[in-house]
Motif scaffolding. Structure first.
Motif, PDB file in Angstrom:
ATOM      1  N   ALA A 109      54.077  17.584  39.750  1.00  0.00           N
ATOM      2  CA  ALA A 109      55.514  17.870  39.795  1.00  0.00           C
ATOM      3  C   ALA A 109      55.658  19.369  39.795  1.00  0.00           C
ATOM      4  CB  ALA A 109      56.211  17.252  38.589  1.00  0.00           C
ATOM      5  N   CYS A 113      56.023  22.668  36.347  1.00  0.00           N
ATOM      6  CA  CYS A 113      55.104  23.778  36.088  1.00  0.00           C
ATOM      7  C   CYS A 113      55.773  25.107  36.342  1.00  0.00           C
ATOM      8  CB  CYS A 113      53.872  23.655  36.981  1.00  0.00           C
ATOM      9  SG  CYS A 113      52.818  25.088  36.810  1.00  0.00           S
TER      10      CYS A 113
ATOM     11  N   TYR B  79      48.133  28.936  44.402  1.00  0.00           N
ATOM     12  CA  TYR B  79      49.189  29.088  43.393  1.00  0.00           C
ATOM     13  C   TYR B  79      48.684  29.928  42.222  1.00  0.00           C
ATOM     14  CZ  TYR B  79      52.084  27.998  39.405  1.00  0.00           C
ATOM     15  OH  TYR B  79      52.861  28.112  38.282  1.00  0.00           O
ATOM     16  N   ILE B  83      49.897  33.859  40.746  1.00  0.00           N
ATOM     17  CA  ILE B  83      50.315  34.211  39.378  1.00  0.00           C
ATOM     18  C   ILE B  83      49.156  34.812  38.579  1.00  0.00           C
ATOM     19  CG2 ILE B  83      52.151  32.476  39.323  1.00  0.00           C
ATOM     20  CD1 ILE B  83      50.272  30.862  37.419  1.00  0.00           C
ATOM     21  N   LEU B  90      49.617  35.333  29.770  1.00  0.00           N
ATOM     22  CA  LEU B  90      50.058  33.978  29.433  1.00  0.00           C
ATOM     23  C   LEU B  90      49.100  33.329  28.429  1.00  0.00           C
ATOM     24  CD1 LEU B  90      51.159  32.607  32.932  1.00  0.00           C
ATOM     25  CD2 LEU B  90      52.615  32.894  30.950  1.00  0.00           C
ATOM     26  N   LEU B 100      49.354  24.960  28.024  1.00  0.00           N
ATOM     27  CA  LEU B 100      49.446  25.886  29.152  1.00  0.00           C
ATOM     28  C   LEU B 100      48.509  25.438  30.286  1.00  0.00           C
ATOM     29  CD1 LEU B 100      50.562  28.518  30.363  1.00  0.00           C
ATOM     30  CD2 LEU B 100      48.694  29.723  29.244  1.00  0.00           C
ATOM     31  N   ARG B 102      47.488  22.430  30.818  1.00  0.00           N
ATOM     32  CA  ARG B 102      48.087  21.209  31.385  1.00  0.00           C
ATOM     33  C   ARG B 102      49.170  21.571  32.399  1.00  0.00           C
ATOM     34  NH1 ARG B 102      52.556  18.301  31.358  1.00  0.00           N
ATOM     35  NH2 ARG B 102      53.678  19.789  30.075  1.00  0.00           N
ATOM     36  N   VAL B 103      50.006  22.508  32.008  1.00  0.00           N
ATOM     37  CA  VAL B 103      51.109  22.913  32.887  1.00  0.00           C
ATOM     38  C   VAL B 103      50.560  23.541  34.173  1.00  0.00           C
ATOM     39  CG1 VAL B 103      52.910  24.692  33.075  1.00  0.00           C
ATOM     40  CG2 VAL B 103      52.885  23.148  31.123  1.00  0.00           C
ATOM     41  N   LEU B 104      49.530  24.378  34.039  1.00  0.00           N
ATOM     42  CA  LEU B 104      48.966  25.039  35.225  1.00  0.00           C
ATOM     43  C   LEU B 104      48.263  24.035  36.151  1.00  0.00           C
ATOM     44  CD1 LEU B 104      47.487  28.283  33.627  1.00  0.00           C
ATOM     45  CD2 LEU B 104      49.430  28.147  35.165  1.00  0.00           C
ATOM     46  N   LEU B 105      47.599  23.036  35.537  1.00  0.00           N
ATOM     47  CA  LEU B 105      46.850  22.069  36.357  1.00  0.00           C
ATOM     48  C   LEU B 105      47.747  21.096  37.103  1.00  0.00           C
ATOM     49  CD1 LEU B 105      43.691  20.836  34.394  1.00  0.00           C
ATOM     50  CD2 LEU B 105      43.780  22.090  36.536  1.00  0.00           C
ATOM     51  N   THR B 106      48.846  20.717  36.518  1.00  0.00           N
ATOM     52  CA  THR B 106      49.635  19.620  37.097  1.00  0.00           C
ATOM     53  C   THR B 106      50.750  20.070  38.015  1.00  0.00           C
ATOM     54  OG1 THR B 106      51.082  19.594  35.175  1.00  0.00           O
ATOM     55  CG2 THR B 106      49.236  18.056  35.176  1.00  0.00           C
ATOM     56  N   GLY B 107      51.182  21.292  37.910  1.00  0.00           N
ATOM     57  CA  GLY B 107      52.286  21.693  38.766  1.00  0.00           C
ATOM     58  C   GLY B 107      51.973  22.960  39.515  1.00  0.00           C
ATOM     59  N   GLY B 108      52.780  23.283  40.484  1.00  0.00           N
ATOM     60  CA  GLY B 108      52.621  24.547  41.186  1.00  0.00           C
ATOM     61  C   GLY B 108      51.601  24.491  42.290  1.00  0.00           C
ATOM     62  N   PHE B 109      52.079  24.332  43.519  1.00  0.00           N
ATOM     63  CA  PHE B 109      51.201  24.334  44.684  1.00  0.00           C
ATOM     64  C   PHE B 109      51.846  25.196  45.755  1.00  0.00           C
ATOM     65  CE2 PHE B 109      48.150  21.030  43.686  1.00  0.00           C
ATOM     66  CZ  PHE B 109      48.778  20.381  42.646  1.00  0.00           C
ATOM     67  N   ALA B 177      64.409  20.926  36.732  1.00  0.00           N
ATOM     68  CA  ALA B 177      63.721  21.713  35.701  1.00  0.00           C
ATOM     69  C   ALA B 177      63.517  23.156  36.153  1.00  0.00           C
ATOM     70  CB  ALA B 177      62.369  21.071  35.388  1.00  0.00           C
ATOM     71  N   VAL B 178      63.784  23.423  37.420  1.00  0.00           N
ATOM     72  CA  VAL B 178      63.527  24.761  37.980  1.00  0.00           C
ATOM     73  C   VAL B 178      64.821  25.483  38.332  1.00  0.00           C
ATOM     74  CG1 VAL B 178      62.262  26.050  39.714  1.00  0.00           C
ATOM     75  CG2 VAL B 178      61.475  23.799  39.059  1.00  0.00           C
TER      76      VAL B 178
END
Lengths: 125, 275
Positions: A109, A113, B79, B83, B90, B100, B102-109, B177-178
């Motif tokens: 998603a 992120c 991605y 960053i 961070l 952190l 988890r957040v980096l691995l699952t989102g942002g491509f 969320a963005v």
């Protein structure tokens, strides 16, 4: 004595071996030779990684490691199937595909992120 | 015509408020669902083209799976690269480092990273299993913009990759969320979705008789890269990084045009010499 007569006079078991070797070389015209033992190991590895990926995906902390194991398991399953298509390789392929589909739909998603990272980055500035 | 467009606009404004699908208390992000549907559509297109490209359907399917791996890994790596300057800070300041990660691995491509990843994995597949790479490109090139079109619709649902502030033709992303909830944002995702769908139609229908996979891929780059370069001026999410007033994606667009042009000229000169 010509070649055909020579061939007919050979031991039948040796004839079968030569025929099998000839057929095998005919089946792989592009020069890609199957390696049965290596393929068996790869198939088992892909099956294990597929099972592990599916288990990890349903655990809260390890779910993200499941993504990595699913990717590796998928490559191993494809290589195993190309070398020697067995039931284990097929099962490994299916499990890793299911794991990847679940990862794609549930975990990936971009919105979540980017918002998290942007929020943290802005706090740091 | 105007009435139809107005109705479509109202529908999109309504849809932009729902980033998730709820099925029996299970929340499914529409972004992920659209990515999945896009990949599936791309697979069907590639399988349909595999006969014309003279590749076995089995090889097309396996190459597709390799391409998916490249899409995920390439998009993620680019991605993280965009960053990368923020990463040390961070990690230093994150209270929960696992969260952190988890957040980096699952989102942002980043799409261009995914495109390079897909290309790299197809090269790897053709080399490993002795398949003609030109034939793989012939089968897969039109599938890429089609999958991209679905993905951008997913971005619209999620509110990510949003456009600049626009009172005249913006929409509200109330539950994203963005995207900021109280600002009307230009739906650049829908423009890109429409444009990439047109590119798919161009490659798959108009250039139907083309048998040269390299030509088809070069055509895709020469059409998509300038389109993306222009669209970037209407993008409002500037986290992805910029250099000398151009965004990362704009620089990559220019680089891709340059690289493909050089390769095309080199290939044309080589074919003239052999003739």
């Amino acid at each position: 004595m010509n070649n055909q007569q020579q061939f007919q006079q050979q031991d039948p078991i040796q004839q079968q071996r030569q025929q099998h070797a000839y057929q095998q070389s005919q089946q792989t015209p592009n020069g890609y030779q199957p390696q049965p033992q290596a393929a068996g190991g790869l198939a088992i590895a892909s099956l294990i990684l597929g099972i592990v990926s599916l288990i990890f995906l349903f655990l809260p902390v390890l779910g993200y490691i499941g993504i990595i194991t699913a990717l590796v398991g998928l490559i191993l399953a494809i290589v195993a199937r190309k070398q020697q298509p067995t039931g284990i390789a097929t099962a490994g392929l299916i499990l890793n595909i299911i794991a990847l589909v679940v990862v794609t739909i549930v975990f990936i998603a971009c919105a979540i992120c980017v918002s998290e990272v942007s929020r943290i980055a802005q706090q740091l500035r | 015509m105007l009435a139809t467009m107005a109705r479509a606009w109202i529908l999109f404004s309504f849809l932009s408020m729902f980033p998730n699908l709820m099925i029996h208390n299970i929340t499914l992000p529409l972004y992920g669902i659209m990515i999945f549907l896009g990949c599936l559509a791309g697979l069907f297109v590639a399988l349909g083209r595999s006969r014309r490209a003279a590749i076995k359907k089995e090889d097309t399917f396996y190459a597709f799976l390799f391409g998916i791996i490249g899409l995920i890994v390439g998009g993620k790596l680019l991605y993280l690269l965009t960053i990368s300057t923020e990463l040390p800070a961070l990690f230093r300041n994150a209270i929960d480092k696992f969260e952190l990660i988890r957040v980096l691995l699952t989102g942002g491509f980043v799409f261009f990273g995914s495109l390079i990843g897909i290309f790299g994995m197809l090269v790897g597949y053709s080399w490993a299993f002795k398949i003609d790479f030109k034939k793989l490109l012939l089968a897969f090139t039109p599938a890429i913009p089609l999958a991209q079109s679905f993905g951008r619709i997913g971005c619209f649902f999620a509110g990510c990759c949003h456009g600049i502030k626009s009172e005249a033709c913006g929409v509200y992303f109330l539950h994203s969320a963005v995207a900021p909830p109280n600002i009307k944002l230009f739906p650049v995702q829908l423009i890109e979705a429409f444009g990439t769908f047109l590119i798919f139609c161009l490659l798959h229908f108009v250039f139907r008789q083309v048998q040269d996979g390299y030509f088809l891929f070069a055509l895709y780059i020469f059409v998509y890269a300038p389109f993306r370069f222009i669209l970037e001026f209407w993008r409002g999410d500037d986290l992805r990084g910029s250099l000398f007033r151009l965004s990362t994606s704009q620089w990559i667009s220019l680089l891709l045009i340059l690289v493909v042009s050089v390769l095309w000229i080199y290939r044309s000169r080589n074919s003239i010499r052999t003739e």
